[in-house]
Design a protein around this motif. Structure first.
Motif, mmCIF file in Angstrom:
data_model
loop_
_atom_site.group_PDB
_atom_site.id
_atom_site.type_symbol
_atom_site.label_atom_id
_atom_site.label_comp_id
_atom_site.label_asym_id
_atom_site.label_seq_id
_atom_site.Cartn_x
_atom_site.Cartn_y
_atom_site.Cartn_z
ATOM 1 N N ASN A 1 -4.492 -19.062 6.145
ATOM 2 C CA ASN A 1 -3.735 -18.755 4.948
ATOM 3 C C ASN A 1 -3.042 -17.395 5.090
ATOM 4 O OD1 ASN A 1 -2.631 -19.309 2.503
ATOM 5 N ND2 ASN A 1 -4.497 -18.922 1.321
ATOM 6 N N PHE A 2 -2.380 -17.201 6.233
ATOM 7 C CA PHE A 2 -1.753 -15.922 6.546
ATOM 8 C C PHE A 2 -0.550 -15.628 5.671
ATOM 9 C CE2 PHE A 2 -4.134 -16.264 10.488
ATOM 10 C CZ PHE A 2 -4.584 -14.975 10.613
ATOM 11 N N LEU A 3 0.091 -16.644 5.118
ATOM 12 C CA LEU A 3 1.250 -16.388 4.271
ATOM 13 C C LEU A 3 0.841 -15.588 3.036
ATOM 14 C CD1 LEU A 3 4.238 -16.741 3.834
ATOM 15 C CD2 LEU A 3 3.764 -18.901 2.681
ATOM 16 N N LEU A 4 -0.264 -15.968 2.406
ATOM 17 C CA LEU A 4 -0.747 -15.222 1.245
ATOM 18 C C LEU A 4 -1.147 -13.799 1.633
ATOM 19 C CD1 LEU A 4 -1.525 -15.164 -1.741
ATOM 20 C CD2 LEU A 4 -3.790 -16.004 -1.062
ATOM 21 N N ALA A 5 -1.833 -13.653 2.757
ATOM 22 C CA ALA A 5 -2.230 -12.319 3.216
ATOM 23 C C ALA A 5 -1.003 -11.473 3.538
ATOM 24 C CB ALA A 5 -3.133 -12.436 4.441
ATOM 25 N N PHE A 6 0.005 -12.073 4.148
ATOM 26 C CA PHE A 6 1.230 -11.356 4.474
ATOM 27 C C PHE A 6 1.953 -10.906 3.209
ATOM 28 C CE2 PHE A 6 5.778 -11.324 5.551
ATOM 29 C CZ PHE A 6 5.759 -10.363 6.545
ATOM 30 N N LEU A 7 2.034 -11.779 2.211
ATOM 31 C CA LEU A 7 2.679 -11.418 0.948
ATOM 32 C C LEU A 7 1.915 -10.311 0.228
ATOM 33 C CD1 LEU A 7 3.812 -14.917 -0.352
ATOM 34 C CD2 LEU A 7 5.227 -13.106 0.619
ATOM 35 N N ASN A 8 0.573 -10.383 0.236
ATOM 36 C CA ASN A 8 -0.229 -9.325 -0.385
ATOM 37 C C ASN A 8 -0.009 -7.986 0.315
ATOM 38 O OD1 ASN A 8 -1.328 -11.025 -2.289
ATOM 39 N ND2 ASN A 8 -3.172 -11.455 -1.092
ATOM 40 N N SER A 9 0.008 -7.999 1.634
ATOM 41 C CA SER A 9 0.228 -6.764 2.392
ATOM 42 C C SER A 9 1.618 -6.199 2.125
ATOM 43 C CB SER A 9 0.056 -7.018 3.888
ATOM 44 O OG SER A 9 -1.256 -7.426 4.161
ATOM 45 N N THR A 10 2.611 -7.069 2.030
ATOM 46 C CA THR A 10 3.971 -6.629 1.748
ATOM 47 C C THR A 10 4.058 -5.998 0.367
ATOM 48 O OG1 THR A 10 4.826 -8.382 3.166
ATOM 49 C CG2 THR A 10 6.371 -7.378 1.620
ATOM 50 N N LEU A 11 3.431 -6.596 -0.609
ATOM 51 C CA LEU A 11 3.431 -6.056 -1.962
ATOM 52 C C LEU A 11 2.765 -4.679 -2.008
ATOM 53 C CD1 LEU A 11 3.998 -6.492 -4.995
ATOM 54 C CD2 LEU A 11 1.726 -7.517 -5.146
ATOM 55 N N VAL A 12 1.632 -4.537 -1.351
ATOM 56 C CA VAL A 12 0.937 -3.248 -1.323
ATOM 57 C C VAL A 12 1.786 -2.208 -0.607
ATOM 58 C CG1 VAL A 12 -1.067 -2.047 -0.358
ATOM 59 C CG2 VAL A 12 -1.366 -4.212 -1.543
ATOM 60 N N ALA A 13 2.396 -2.566 0.519
ATOM 61 C CA ALA A 13 3.223 -1.621 1.277
ATOM 62 C C ALA A 13 4.414 -1.153 0.452
ATOM 63 C CB ALA A 13 3.685 -2.259 2.579
ATOM 64 N N ILE A 14 5.063 -2.056 -0.259
ATOM 65 C CA ILE A 14 6.218 -1.682 -1.092
ATOM 66 C C ILE A 14 5.777 -0.759 -2.226
ATOM 67 C CG2 ILE A 14 7.906 -2.599 -2.737
ATOM 68 C CD1 ILE A 14 8.208 -5.006 -0.837
ATOM 69 N N ALA A 15 4.661 -1.078 -2.867
ATOM 70 C CA ALA A 15 4.175 -0.257 -3.975
ATOM 71 C C ALA A 15 3.792 1.142 -3.494
ATOM 72 C CB ALA A 15 2.989 -0.936 -4.646
ATOM 73 N N VAL A 16 3.087 1.230 -2.384
ATOM 74 C CA VAL A 16 2.666 2.531 -1.861
ATOM 75 C C VAL A 16 3.877 3.342 -1.423
ATOM 76 C CG1 VAL A 16 1.463 3.618 0.088
ATOM 77 C CG2 VAL A 16 0.352 1.815 -1.217
ATOM 78 N N THR A 17 4.851 2.707 -0.794
ATOM 79 C CA THR A 17 6.060 3.413 -0.363
ATOM 80 C C THR A 17 6.833 3.947 -1.558
ATOM 81 O OG1 THR A 17 6.197 2.026 1.610
ATOM 82 C CG2 THR A 17 8.190 3.197 0.955
ATOM 83 N N ALA A 18 6.990 3.138 -2.594
ATOM 84 C CA ALA A 18 7.706 3.590 -3.789
ATOM 85 C C ALA A 18 6.979 4.764 -4.446
ATOM 86 C CB ALA A 18 7.849 2.435 -4.777
ATOM 87 N N PHE A 19 5.669 4.674 -4.569
ATOM 88 C CA PHE A 19 4.889 5.767 -5.152
ATOM 89 C C PHE A 19 5.015 7.033 -4.315
ATOM 90 C CE2 PHE A 19 0.883 8.117 -5.681
ATOM 91 C CZ PHE A 19 0.946 8.358 -7.047
ATOM 92 N N GLN A 20 4.970 6.892 -2.996
ATOM 93 C CA GLN A 20 5.063 8.049 -2.103
ATOM 94 C C GLN A 20 6.434 8.704 -2.187
ATOM 95 O OE1 GLN A 20 2.421 9.199 -0.338
ATOM 96 N NE2 GLN A 20 3.687 10.958 0.119
ATOM 97 N N VAL A 21 7.484 7.907 -2.299
ATOM 98 C CA VAL A 21 8.832 8.469 -2.418
ATOM 99 C C VAL A 21 8.966 9.263 -3.717
ATOM 100 C CG1 VAL A 21 11.264 7.839 -2.773
ATOM 101 C CG2 VAL A 21 9.964 6.799 -0.919
ATOM 102 N N VAL A 22 8.459 8.712 -4.803
ATOM 103 C CA VAL A 22 8.546 9.406 -6.094
ATOM 104 C C VAL A 22 7.745 10.702 -6.065
ATOM 105 C CG1 VAL A 22 7.904 9.263 -8.538
ATOM 106 C CG2 VAL A 22 9.052 7.339 -7.422
ATOM 107 N N THR A 23 6.508 10.649 -5.603
ATOM 108 C CA THR A 23 5.693 11.864 -5.591
ATOM 109 C C THR A 23 6.233 12.898 -4.600
ATOM 110 O OG1 THR A 23 4.150 10.852 -4.015
ATOM 111 C CG2 THR A 23 3.587 10.715 -6.360
#
Length: 119
Positions: free
Chosen positions: A87-109
């Motif tokens: 079920n790598f598609l779900l894991a890949f989507l979860n990782s992508t979502l976390v990476a985007i959220a962390v990157t956005a937070f890091q850019v703002v801070t």
């Protein structure tokens, strides 16, 4: 042939090793040249020591049976099966979502910290 220390058509690292090999093809070595050649050979051996087992694992992963492999028997079926079963598609989507959220937070801070430090 040489343009500002580089051989035309070669990257800087390739030109360095080309000059290094060309230098060692001379008749006499001094101590620093011998040590440089020895370090180059040791680095090549270390790279082979690290990369050859990885290449072997990848080669065997392409085999349908997982044992002896001929060049004509290679297939990506094992990767397709692992993708489906794990079920790598779900894991890949979860990782992508976390990476985007962390990157956005890091850019703002980082922008806020940069503004504060600039004042």
């Amino acid at each position: 042939m040489w343009e500002s220390g580089r051989r035309s058509g070669l990257r800087a690292s390739q030109a360095y090793y080309f000059r290094l090999i060309h230098k060692f093809m001379g008749k006499s070595f001094d101590r620093s040249q011998a040590l440089e050649l020895l370090s180059f050979i040791l680095l090549l051996a270390g790279a082979a020591l690290v990369l050859l087992p990885l290449a072997a694992v990848f080669w065997v992963s392409l085999s349908p049976s997982g044992v002896g492999v001929k060049a004509t028997d290679l297939t990506f079926a094992n990767y397709q099966e692992a993708w489906r079963r794990g079920n790598f598609l779900l894991a890949f989507l979860n990782s992508t979502l976390v990476a985007i959220a962390v990157t956005a937070f890091q850019v703002v801070t980082s922008a806020l910290a940069g503004y504060a430090l600039a004042r």
